[in-house]
Design a protein around this motif. Structure first.
Motif, PDB file in Angstrom:
ATOM      1  N   UNK A  35       2.051  -6.334   6.988  1.00 45.24           N
ATOM      2  CA  UNK A  35       1.549  -5.855   8.274  1.00 45.24           C
ATOM      3  C   UNK A  35       1.345  -4.349   8.263  1.00 45.24           C
ATOM      4  N   UNK A  36       2.212  -3.637   7.566  1.00 43.74           N
ATOM      5  CA  UNK A  36       2.054  -2.180   7.457  1.00 43.74           C
ATOM      6  C   UNK A  36       0.697  -1.845   6.837  1.00 43.74           C
ATOM      7  N   UNK A  37       0.383  -2.518   5.732  1.00 39.80           N
ATOM      8  CA  UNK A  37      -0.907  -2.279   5.072  1.00 39.80           C
ATOM      9  C   UNK A  37      -2.055  -2.581   6.025  1.00 39.80           C
ATOM     10  N   UNK A  38      -1.952  -3.720   6.710  1.00 39.16           N
ATOM     11  CA  UNK A  38      -3.033  -4.154   7.591  1.00 39.16           C
ATOM     12  C   UNK A  38      -3.181  -3.235   8.798  1.00 39.16           C
ATOM     13  N   UNK A  39      -2.076  -2.945   9.485  1.00 44.51           N
ATOM     14  CA  UNK A  39      -2.151  -2.171  10.724  1.00 44.51           C
ATOM     15  C   UNK A  39      -2.473  -0.694  10.463  1.00 44.51           C
ATOM     16  N   UNK A  40      -2.117  -0.207   9.285  1.00 40.54           N
ATOM     17  CA  UNK A  40      -2.459   1.181   8.945  1.00 40.54           C
ATOM     18  C   UNK A  40      -3.851   1.290   8.338  1.00 40.54           C
ATOM     19  N   UNK A  41      -4.520   0.144   8.105  1.00 41.79           N
ATOM     20  CA  UNK A  41      -5.871   0.163   7.554  1.00 41.79           C
ATOM     21  C   UNK A  41      -5.919   0.652   6.121  1.00 41.79           C
ATOM     22  N   UNK A  42      -4.887   0.319   5.324  1.00 39.62           N
ATOM     23  CA  UNK A  42      -4.800   0.819   3.957  1.00 39.62           C
ATOM     24  C   UNK A  42      -5.435  -0.150   2.968  1.00 39.62           C
ATOM     25  N   UNK A  43      -5.904   0.411   1.859  1.00 37.05           N
ATOM     26  CA  UNK A  43      -6.473  -0.374   0.764  1.00 37.05           C
ATOM     27  C   UNK A  43      -5.870   0.080  -0.550  1.00 37.05           C
ATOM     28  N   UNK A  44      -5.997  -0.769  -1.571  1.00 35.79           N
ATOM     29  CA  UNK A  44      -5.486  -0.411  -2.899  1.00 35.79           C
ATOM     30  C   UNK A  44      -6.063   0.927  -3.335  1.00 35.79           C
ATOM     31  N   UNK A  45      -5.210   1.779  -3.859  1.00 29.19           N
ATOM     32  CA  UNK A  45      -5.632   3.096  -4.311  1.00 29.19           C
ATOM     33  C   UNK A  45      -5.462   4.192  -3.291  1.00 29.19           C
ATOM     34  N   UNK A  46      -5.236   3.839  -2.031  1.00 25.15           N
ATOM     35  CA  UNK A  46      -5.051   4.864  -1.004  1.00 25.15           C
ATOM     36  C   UNK A  46      -3.784   5.675  -1.282  1.00 25.15           C
ATOM     37  N   UNK A  47      -3.848   6.945  -0.954  1.00 31.02           N
ATOM     38  CA  UNK A  47      -2.729   7.846  -1.190  1.00 31.02           C
ATOM     39  C   UNK A  47      -1.785   7.831   0.007  1.00 31.02           C
TER      40      UNK A  47
END
Length: 264
Positions: A35-47
């Motif tokens: 959920x953290x990845x999803x709600x923060x709008x993160x993708x693989x490789x993001x810093x």
């Protein structure tokens, strides 16, 4: 200054027991990190910058999900364990430094700042202001934690052991039932810096042997704050109680909480 010194002393206690910390501290459930990845709008490789990674309990799940994590940890021994656990993730690094003192080495955009069970250790003046300054416009700050809970059907030990807490004048209240631990929200001092977009909770349980529960207790900041004599008395009391029960396996209940905000 007194509060700063107290935070420093209690935080240093984790570093003196890094391997015990790694072995017995609860880890937030996998769904929280998804959920953290999803709600923060993160993708693989993001810093991503992580505040106070400890031994990597959150860093490893974040690195497994493909993020390029810079974990900032002031404890040298904790950082050693975290680096060992992250050896298979070339895009993850651990920097031994106070978050308050850390500076990014380049101008690459930072997509998220993450704090898991660590934000309360940061200087209040920088707790939200520094993540805001580090993040790109629209970047995310994610705050997560694990809170102890005591459900109505918990083993009798969890109620009876409160006698040992009272005997040493332990600060704070007994853990509440999980249903009374609601979502956490950004406080007023953060609201001009971050727009809250998600606030979620995740009840979960962990099974502990009697020895592991005692080890976990010894790493907790509240126990460290008792001072050497009361700490020893408290742990001896709990050890005696567990031995009188035949050293049972215990079910500990926690509520994980995740809150995400966008940089204003």
């Amino acid at each position: 200054m007194e509060d700063d010194a107290r935070r420093h002393d209690l935080r240093a206690g984790f570093d003196r027991a890094a391997e015990d910390y790694q072995r017995t501290r609860p880890v937030c459930p996998p769904r929280l990190f998804d959920d953290l990845i999803d709600r923060a709008g993160l993708e693989a490789g993001d810093r991503v910058v992580e505040i106070g990674c400890g031994t990597g309990q959150a860093t490893v799940p974040l690195a497994r999900r493909g993020l390029a994590v810079t974990a900032v940890e002031p404890g040298g021994e904790l950082a050693v364990v975290a680096r060992r656990r992250l050896a298979g993730f070339p895009t993850a690094e651990v920097v031994t430094c106070l978050f308050e003192d850390w500076r990014p080495p380049d101008d690459a955009p930072i997509e998220a700042v993450v704090a898991v069970n660590s934000l309360h250790w940061i200087d209040p003046a920088l707790r939200y202001a520094k993540p805001h300054a580090l993040l790109r416009p629209g970047g995310a700050m994610a705050v997560a934690e694990c809170r102890w809970a005591r459900p109505a059907d918990a083993e009798p030990f969890w109620t009876e052991v409160q006698e040992d807490y009272r005997a040493v004048e332990f600060e704070g209240s007994p853990p509440p039932p999980p249903e009374r631990i609601g979502p956490w929200h950004f406080p007023p001092e953060a609201r001009g810096l971050f727009e809250e977009t998600a606030s979620l909770r995740y009840p979960f349980q962990v099974r502990y042997s009697a020895d592991d529960h005692l080890t976990n207790l010894a790493t907790q900041s509240g126990v460290q704050a008792l001072g050497e004599a009361r700490r020893a008395e408290f742990l001896a009391r709990v050890r005696h109680r567990l031995e009188s029960l035949g050293r049972p396996t215990l079910t500990a209940t926690f509520v994980g909480r995740l809150t995400v905000g966008r940089r204003a």
